[in-house]
Structures are given as C-alpha cells and as structure tokens.
Design an enzyme around this catalytic site. Structure first.
Site, PDB file in Angstrom:
ATOM      1  N   GLY A  36       5.370  -7.175  -2.061  1.00 18.71           N
ATOM      2  CA  GLY A  36       6.422  -6.454  -1.345  1.00 18.71           C
ATOM      3  C   GLY A  36       6.448  -6.806   0.131  1.00 18.71           C
ATOM      4  O   GLY A  36       5.412  -7.032   0.736  1.00 18.71           O
ATOM      5  N   ASN A  39      -3.667  -6.887  -2.619  1.00 22.45           N
ATOM      6  CA  ASN A  39      -4.830  -7.228  -3.440  1.00 22.45           C
ATOM      7  C   ASN A  39      -4.477  -8.145  -4.620  1.00 22.45           C
ATOM      8  O   ASN A  39      -5.304  -8.951  -5.041  1.00 22.45           O
ATOM      9  CB  ASN A  39      -5.612  -5.983  -3.884  1.00 22.45           C
ATOM     10  CG  ASN A  39      -4.713  -4.917  -4.473  1.00 22.45           C
ATOM     11  OD1 ASN A  39      -3.564  -5.193  -4.839  1.00 22.45           O
ATOM     12  ND2 ASN A  39      -5.218  -3.701  -4.569  1.00 22.45           N
ATOM     13  N   THR A  83       0.155  -4.795   3.520  1.00 21.84           N
ATOM     14  CA  THR A  83       0.717  -3.885   2.527  1.00 21.84           C
ATOM     15  C   THR A  83       1.031  -2.549   3.180  1.00 21.84           C
ATOM     16  O   THR A  83       0.205  -2.020   3.925  1.00 21.84           O
ATOM     17  CB  THR A  83      -0.193  -3.646   1.301  1.00 21.84           C
ATOM     18  OG1 THR A  83       0.316  -2.503   0.580  1.00 21.84           O
ATOM     19  CG2 THR A  83      -1.628  -3.350   1.662  1.00 21.84           C
ATOM     20  N   ASP A  85       1.098   0.037   1.600  1.00 21.11           N
ATOM     21  CA  ASP A  85       0.316   1.036   0.871  1.00 21.11           C
ATOM     22  C   ASP A  85      -1.020   1.340   1.555  1.00 21.11           C
ATOM     23  O   ASP A  85      -1.662   2.342   1.254  1.00 21.11           O
ATOM     24  CB  ASP A  85       0.037   0.565  -0.565  1.00 21.11           C
ATOM     25  CG  ASP A  85       1.301   0.515  -1.394  1.00 21.11           C
ATOM     26  OD1 ASP A  85       2.235   1.272  -1.092  1.00 21.11           O
ATOM     27  OD2 ASP A  85       1.356  -0.299  -2.337  1.00 21.11           O
ATOM     28  N   MET A 125       7.022   5.947  -1.438  1.00 20.11           N
ATOM     29  CA  MET A 125       6.324   4.926  -2.217  1.00 20.11           C
ATOM     30  C   MET A 125       4.807   5.104  -2.148  1.00 20.11           C
ATOM     31  O   MET A 125       4.281   5.542  -1.119  1.00 20.11           O
ATOM     32  CB  MET A 125       6.664   3.546  -1.672  1.00 20.11           C
ATOM     33  CG  MET A 125       7.915   2.961  -2.242  1.00 20.11           C
ATOM     34  SD  MET A 125       8.018   1.224  -1.747  1.00 20.11           S
ATOM     35  CE  MET A 125       9.050   0.600  -3.061  1.00 20.11           C
ATOM     36  N   ARG A 127       1.620   3.880  -5.193  1.00 23.44           N
ATOM     37  CA  ARG A 127       1.273   3.913  -6.606  1.00 23.44           C
ATOM     38  C   ARG A 127      -0.091   4.565  -6.831  1.00 23.44           C
ATOM     39  O   ARG A 127      -0.240   5.435  -7.683  1.00 23.44           O
ATOM     40  CB  ARG A 127       1.241   2.479  -7.129  1.00 23.44           C
ATOM     41  CG  ARG A 127       1.035   2.327  -8.607  1.00 23.44           C
ATOM     42  CD  ARG A 127       1.002   0.850  -8.964  1.00 23.44           C
ATOM     43  NE  ARG A 127       2.187   0.177  -8.466  1.00 23.44           N
ATOM     44  CZ  ARG A 127       3.362   0.165  -9.100  1.00 23.44           C
ATOM     45  NH1 ARG A 127       3.482   0.783 -10.255  1.00 23.44           N
ATOM     46  NH2 ARG A 127       4.376  -0.469  -8.585  1.00 23.44           N
ATOM     47  N   TYR A 177      12.788   2.029  -0.804  1.00 20.21           N
ATOM     48  CA  TYR A 177      12.489   0.855   0.011  1.00 20.21           C
ATOM     49  C   TYR A 177      12.748   1.078   1.498  1.00 20.21           C
ATOM     50  O   TYR A 177      12.446   0.198   2.303  1.00 20.21           O
ATOM     51  CB  TYR A 177      13.339  -0.322  -0.479  1.00 20.21           C
ATOM     52  CG  TYR A 177      12.936  -0.849  -1.826  1.00 20.21           C
ATOM     53  CD1 TYR A 177      11.751  -0.430  -2.441  1.00 20.21           C
ATOM     54  CD2 TYR A 177      13.713  -1.784  -2.496  1.00 20.21           C
ATOM     55  CE1 TYR A 177      11.376  -0.908  -3.681  1.00 20.21           C
ATOM     56  CE2 TYR A 177      13.341  -2.272  -3.747  1.00 20.21           C
ATOM     57  CZ  TYR A 177      12.175  -1.830  -4.326  1.00 20.21           C
ATOM     58  OH  TYR A 177      11.799  -2.319  -5.555  1.00 20.21           O
TER      59      TYR A 177
END
Lengths: 388, 388
Positions: free
Chosen positions: A12, A107, A132, A134, A176, A178, A292
């Site tokens: 992403g 990763n 990232t 995240d 967002m 996960r 997004y």
C-alpha cells in the site's frame, strides 16, 4: 566503483513513500558517482519485466517534486513471488546488472526480499526500506508513512468531535488496520480529558463483542450526551477472526496473494449503523469509513515523516555495500536512529500495540500510550473549547 | 443607541461558521458601542430556553480563537419551529430585549426566520447569515463553508487518484449532497486531462441508473486501467427518489423535522461495492464514505472561506437596522459582493448546479463548470506526475 541501483515500491502507498526513492537516488549519485539508478515500475513486476524509469539523470528539482508527491509514484504491487517468479525477478536484476535492489515496503515486502536473497548469489545485495501506515513492523519504533496517516486521523477526530458537540449523537469512524491498532489509536492523540472524543477506541489487539460496544456507547451517551468512537476495520472477535469477515457474504471474500482478506470498512460500518439504530432508537448515529483517505492525503503530510522517509532511502544506499538487510528506524536515548537488521528479523512478523498502551478494558489509551503518540505527532491545534 | 444582538447557528456545521459569529460580535462592538451580544446555544432552542453565552466582554483574542475553531461552537439544531415553538422563541427574544436576531444557517434556517419575522412586531429584525457546505442557496454565488469542504474533497480525490495509479482498480468516494452536486463535482477541480481522476462524477441533478454506472466504469477501466468515481450520496433515480432510499430498509428510515430523509453513504457504498465485485470480478474495488469528514476538517480550511464568513457576520450587523433580510454573497463584475435580499427569496429554495456545468452525459464537468471551481479553489498543488 560505479554501480547499478534498482529501487522499487511494494504494498500500500503512503504519503511519503516517494521521499525514500528520492533519498536513495540522491545518495547513490553522491556516494557512488557514475552509478545507474533505475526505478522499477510496480515493484517486482517491473523488475521481472524490465520495466524501469531511469532516475539517473533526473534533475534534483524534479526528484524533490516527485518526493513531495504522495503515493507510490513508481507504481506498486501486492505480488508475492513463488519460485518461478523469483527466478524471473533475479534474472531481471542480472539483466539490469544490479548491484543492489532497494525495495520499499512492509513486512510482506521484507519477506519477498528474504526469499530473493536466499536464492541469489552474493553479487546483489537486497535492502528493505520500511514503510507502512499500519506502523506494524518489528524492530521499528515507528514506520515511515505512519505519522502522516496518524495526523489525518487525529485531525479528523478532533473535527468530528466538535461536530458532535454542536449536534449530539453517536459517531463511529472506521480506520484501516488489520492487525495493529496504532492508526486507530492515533484518533485519541489530541484528547485533553474524558469529555473529549474519541470516547472509545476499538483495536484488533483486544477481542471485540458487539454487546460490549453497545454497553460502552450507552454509558458514554449517558455521561457526555454524545459518543465518538474510533474503530479499526480489523477488530476481531474472541476466535481471532475479523469481525468484518463474518459480515461479508462468503462468495464475495477476496484475498490477495499474501492470503490477506480484503477488508472493507463499509460492511462493518453498515452493520454497526443498523445495530445502533435498533439499540438506541431516536439517537442520531453515523458511521463513516475513512478507508484510503488517511494514507496519502495531501493536506496532512507530516514534515517529520517526510524527512525521516528521505533519510531512510539515503541510509539504505549508504549501507548497501555491507550486505543484505532491513533498515530499522529505532528510538534510542531519546532520538531516532537508523540501523541495519537482518531481513528475516522483520519479514512476516507483525508488531502490535504494546499491552501497556491500553487500559485494562482495552478501549482507552493509557498515559504510556498517549505519550507515544504525543512524541510522534505535532501538538493539538490551538482550538478554542466551544461553548457547548 | 445600545442594542441587544442575539446570534445563533442552525443546521449542519462548517469549518468556518464561527467566523461569522466573531465577525458579527466585533462589528456590534464597533458600530453599536455598549451593545449586549448574546450567543444562543443550539440555535432557536437556546433562544426559547434563555440559554446564552454572553459574548459581550470576550477578549478579541479569544473571539478570534473561537472564530478559527471548526464546527458550530455555539451548538446547533435542526428544530423547525411550529406556531407554539415560534411563540416561545419570540418570547425568548423579548425577554432578552433583542433588537436583532442573527441566525447563521442554510435555507431551512432562512425559512425559520421568515416565519418568525411574519409573526413578530417591527421591534426585532431577523437577519439570515448564509452558510452551507452544500452550496445550494439561491441568490448566492457560493456559500460560506463550501470552499473548505470542497478543498477537502479536491485534496482527497487528487490523493486517491495517485493511489489508484500505483495499484489499479475501481474507487468510489461517496460525498455528502442531498439535492446539489457542487461538493461532489469539486472532486474534479484539479483534473488536468482525461487520464486524471475522478474519471466520472454522479450528482443528484442527473438521473442515475446502476446500469449506466457499470457501463461507464467498464469503459473507463478499458481506457485508463483504473476508474476513480465521485458520487453524491443523494444521487436520484429517474423517479426523483434518492437511490439510497431504496437501499435502506424502510423501518430504519429516519427523517428530521424538515422532512429530510437522513441519508447515509454507507448503505449506498455497500450496495455499489457488491455490484462492482459481481460485475467486474477480480478487479480491485473500494468504496469509501466521506460522510462528515469534509465539512469541518481542520487540515483543509480555506483562508478565503474564513475571511468571507467573517465579513458576512460583520455585514449582517452593519445592515441590521434597515429591517429583516438575508445576506447574499454574490459575484458581480468579477468580485464578491454582499447585499441584503428578502428572507423568502432564499427560504425553502434550493440552488442546484447550472445545466451548463455538466456535459450532456452528465458525468463530467464542462469548461464552464471547471472555471467556477477554479475561481473558488486554490491552484492544484505542484505534484509531480508519477511514473505510472
């Protein structure tokens, strides 16, 4: 000695991922004059298909404009090479005469590099440059791209909380994330006290039940007259399955090459909106899916994030002669420090929020958690406390 | 002569609505020294219940900090007074000794003022100060709050389009807008040519069919390898019913006092996501609901919007002696001009996009439409065209 650097972007996009390309390209020119610098289009796919942008002669002005453009300007991919694909990538690198392959990603990208490194000879070094939104890479204090996305989320929740002071109700913003709740938790970075939203945060690290959510919301509405909630789209039930998974019709399940289910906050959002309307009839309730928006938004790019991402590209090139590895952005003695760690120290591992970032109930940040976000984000904007 | 000004905010908040309060308060102090300035909490509800913030002695510094705070800092309401409620509001104004009631809002707010004005004596003047992110007030070239929300939307679509260049697919961003498509169309303000997203816009002014949408998307994907869509949550089918209405289970329908169905982009978004996945299997497709994010976002407040909203508050007070009316922000001889128009010239009317803003197919802006948005928004940020 002149060299050939191949640079690519995977996974992403982020708001600052092109900074890392620019940092690597400029370092290559300075440190290894006469080197060739190739940007592969769409990650390993471009390498396998000899699809390159030649960055060797690009002016510094153009390179810095490219750096300041959000989202992966070389194109990205989620391809996970199998043995045959790996061979095509390695052949591609050999055709290009690559001495180093710098792959910017999370990763999964680090994992791809570890596989390539194991299959290749010593003539190419594989360097993973982290990114990232995240913020879930081990060995890293925080990852490039996270600060900018977090800045969007903090701004959004500050604004929405003011909105819901003006007209009361229940708001859920789905963010967002996960496996790691960092980006969702950034929503609470600018809270001053209990009355400020977001009043509740739900992250994948803490088992989620709809019953608990409804009880938490009811209590908050009773106390503050409104309730602003930040929720990760990856919240999981006690069986470690994403809540969203049980809400998406099975025939629409879509997985990428890395086996990740494509989550969509929309499904989760709709289910929650229906649940709130049934549970709290008459209460104004809205659920928005940020999706997004936070990851490449031009209006909230963090200057520190820009500079760090650039520095990581530079560091990757400067350390490319010593062998393969992953650039890690660590926090040592009160400052951000870069070092190289083995590729498989990062590959296929996920960093989640430390347990001491969250209160025992799991729906608020502790002082320790808050301090982390305060360190990464600029101070709360000087907004007057409204009169309601 | 010293006076009593009552100021209130109605309807949905904007990023700059507090500027109008500050402009009115400062003008009242300057022009009518010794006046009392009362901010009613939650619109007419505060007036009826004597619930005021006394702004008379607030320091200019605090007033300007309040001005720069997004979203209605006095609180807002969607109450639509019936006869009995009107009487309570008028009694409240009399108790406060009000000489003028300045109510900041959209066409519903103007309508409320027209009703109050008709029922009141001549001792109180009712002044409507415009605001709405929908940009749908007649007599106005553009409305305070719109520019900032439009700036969010333009930024979001520029960023998302770069995202979908990096990894291709179909993206739909659902933007607020019940009857007027201005805010959705702002998504296209920074397009340079056909290859830039958003490739398609769908607004309430043009009858919508899912069949046409799918055909448009397929054609765009064939041509550009990706498709970025901006869609109003109020898109209507040929029978003039909001598409979202047919998608929300009837027992969950929720209407405000003005009879407006509470739309939620989420329902629409989910239906579209399912439709795209079924129609274009294997294509990456995401739908995000912008919802409340554009209207008060701190990161994209337009400086011009700030100044204009402040000027409107000032103008409302300066013209409050001549009688009741609505402040209209017009565009005459190449510049923005303020004038007073009758309350019922604005009340209960909706301005939609002029027909010549849209191409015959209704899914693109014409040069005329583009020119309007170029006049209102800052230039496109200097982003390098990416290499993909």
């Amino acid at each position: 000695m002149s060299k050939v650097f191949v640079i690519a972007q995977g996974g992403g996009p982020t708001a600052v991922i092109n900074q890392t390309v620019a940092g690597a390209a400029l370092a290559a020119r300075e440190r290894f004059p006469g080197s060739k610098i190739l940007g592969a289009r769409h990650g390993v796919r471009g390498v396998a298909g000899d699809d390159y942008v030649d960055l060797t002669g690009l002016s510094e002005t153009d390179l810095m404009r490219f750096a300041n453009t959000p989202n992966s300007g070389l194109g990205s991919t989620r391809d996970k090479p199998d043995d045959a694909y790996c061979k095509r990538v390695l052949d591609g690198l050999d055709r290009a005469g690559a001495s180093a392959f710098i792959y910017i990603g999370g990763n999964d990208t680090s994992g791809t590099l570890a596989v390539l490194d194991a299959a290749a000879g010593d003539h190419i070094h594989f360097i993973h440059a982290p990114k990232t939104i995240d913020n879930d890479l081990v060995e890293n204090d925080h990852t490039p791209g996270f600060m900018s996305a977090a800045l969007f989320v903090a701004n959004a929740f500050l604004s929405v909380d003011l909105d819901f002071r003006a007209m009361r109700g229940v708001y859920i913003g789905i963010v967002m994330g996960r496996h790691a709740g960092f980006l969702t938790a950034a929503a609470a970075a600018w809270r001053r006290d209990d009355s400020d939203g977001p009043h509740l945060i739900y992250v994948p690290e803490v088992p989620f039940t709809e019953t608990q959510l409804m009880e938490d919301i009811r209590k908050t509405v009773d106390r503050h007259g409104r309730c602003v909630v930040a929720m990760s789209e990856g919240v999981q039930t006690a069986d470690h399955k994403p809540l969203a998974e049980s809400l998406i019709p099975a025939h629409l399940h879509e997985r990428d090459d890395h086996g990740n289910l494509q989550l969509s906050g929309g499904d989760l959002g709709l289910a929650l909106q229906v649940a709130i309307k049934e549970d709290l009839p008459g209460v104004r309730a809205r659920v928005d899916t940020f999706g997004y928006l936070p990851r490449g938004f031009l209006g909230t790019v963090s200057e520190t994030d820009r500079q760090e991402s650039f520095a990581i590209g530079r560091f990757a090139v400067e350390n490319s002669e010593a062998g393969s590895g992953s650039v890690a952005q660590q926090f040592v003695d009160g400052r951000v420090t870069l070092k190289m760690v083995p590729l498989d120290a990062v590959a296929a591992k996920t960093k989640t929020m430390p347990a001491d970032f969250l209160t025992p109930a799991g729906n608020h940040l502790t002082e320790t958690g808050l301090a982390y976000f305060h360190r990464l984000l600029p101070p709360r904007p000087d907004a007057w406390t409204p009169f309601v």
